[in-house]
Design a protein around this motif. Structure first.
Motif, short mmCIF file in Angstrom:
data_model
loop_
_atom_site.label_atom_id
_atom_site.label_comp_id
_atom_site.label_asym_id
_atom_site.label_seq_id
_atom_site.Cartn_x
_atom_site.Cartn_y
_atom_site.Cartn_z
N ILE A 1 -5.78 -3.97 15.10
CA ILE A 1 -4.31 -3.94 16.19
C ILE A 1 -4.09 -5.33 16.88
O ILE A 1 -3.12 -6.06 16.75
N LYS A 2 -5.40 -5.55 17.64
CA LYS A 2 -5.21 -6.83 18.49
C LYS A 2 -5.12 -8.10 17.63
O LYS A 2 -4.21 -9.07 17.91
N ASN B 1 -1.55 -8.26 16.59
CA ASN B 1 -0.46 -8.57 17.73
C ASN B 1 -0.77 -10.02 17.82
O ASN B 1 0.32 -10.63 18.52
N ASP B 2 -1.83 -10.60 17.82
CA ASP B 2 -2.26 -12.02 18.34
C ASP B 2 -1.79 -12.98 16.97
O ASP B 2 -2.02 -14.46 17.12
N SER B 3 -1.36 -12.41 15.99
CA SER B 3 -0.91 -13.41 14.68
C SER B 3 0.60 -13.39 14.64
O SER B 3 1.23 -12.67 14.91
N ASN B 4 0.79 -14.33 13.45
CA ASN B 4 2.43 -14.03 13.02
C ASN B 4 2.52 -13.26 11.90
O ASN B 4 3.65 -13.16 11.49
N ILE B 5 1.46 -12.19 11.69
CA ILE B 5 1.58 -11.37 10.49
C ILE B 5 2.66 -10.23 10.95
O ILE B 5 2.50 -9.87 12.09
N ARG B 6 3.55 -10.06 10.21
CA ARG B 6 4.70 -8.96 10.52
C ARG B 6 4.36 -7.75 10.17
O ARG B 6 4.75 -6.60 10.24
N ILE C 1 -2.19 2.14 21.26
CA ILE C 1 -1.23 1.37 20.57
C ILE C 1 -0.20 1.02 21.69
O ILE C 1 0.31 -0.14 21.60
N ILE C 2 0.17 1.88 22.38
CA ILE C 2 1.06 1.98 23.42
C ILE C 2 0.67 0.81 24.30
O ILE C 2 1.51 -0.02 24.89
N LYS C 3 -0.48 1.02 24.72
CA LYS C 3 -1.03 0.07 25.78
C LYS C 3 -1.18 -1.53 25.20
O LYS C 3 -0.67 -2.24 25.95
N GLU C 4 -1.70 -1.54 23.99
CA GLU C 4 -1.68 -2.92 23.41
C GLU C 4 0.03 -3.57 23.38
O GLU C 4 0.07 -4.77 23.52
N GLU C 5 0.81 -2.76 22.97
CA GLU C 5 2.32 -3.36 22.85
C GLU C 5 2.76 -3.82 24.31
O GLU C 5 3.39 -4.48 24.46
N THR C 6 2.39 -2.70 25.24
CA THR C 6 2.77 -3.13 26.46
C THR C 6 2.18 -4.53 27.01
O THR C 6 2.79 -5.57 27.52
#
Length: 152
Positions: free
Chosen positions: A10-11, A14-19, A55-60
């Motif tokens: 997940i990290k 989130n840190d990449s340009n992958i959609r 996931i919610i924490k990572e998105e925040t």
């Protein structure tokens, strides 16, 4: 797949340009999209709830980081591959960019060597180099932040 591996995936996403990302292994199937994250897993409900909370924490965290970047007009150049970061075209040359240098879209800002191939990394905006986050001759990972440029 354990929770720690899933958090790492997940990290990285989130840190990449992958959609969109999809992974399948034995009884585990994971689909991740920047717009939504879907996980199909034959494990306990408790583990799934823990992953959803993470996931919610990572998105925040991602939203907060993106707001800071937007408010400062800072664009981060990410490494498009795993390799060795070089700040100059050859060991005896001056660095391609230094903090405070103006760059234009398409200017080469560094080199990343991967499998004996020298890959020129270009700026995708006009701006001023605010920070070089990697030292010369240092290994970089895919999606790692390497240079920050303030858009002008």
């Amino acid at each position: 797949m354990d929770i720690e591996n899933l958090k790492e995936i997940i990290k990285l996403i989130n840190d990449s340009n992958i959609r969109f990302f999809e992974f399948e292994e034995e009884s585990t199937k994971i689909k991740i999209s920047k717009d939504s994250i879907v996980e199909e897993k034959t494990n306990t409900v408790k583990e799934i709830e823990e992953v959803e909370d993470e996931i919610i924490k990572e998105e925040t965290i991602e939203v907060i980081e993106n707001e800071n970047v937007k408010s400062e007009n800072i664009k981060e150049i990410l490494s498009p591959m795993v390799g060795t970061f070089y700040s100059a075209l050859s060991p005896n040359d001056e660095p391609l960019v230094r903090v405070g240098d103006r760059v234009k879209k398409g200017d080469v800002v560094c080199i990343i060597e991967a499998m004996k191939v020298m890959n020129e990394i270009e700026s995708d905006i006009d701006g001023v180099v605010k920070e070089v986050l990697v030292k010369n001759d240092e290994m970089v990972q895919y999606g790692e932040k390497i240079i920050r440029i303030e858009e002008c």
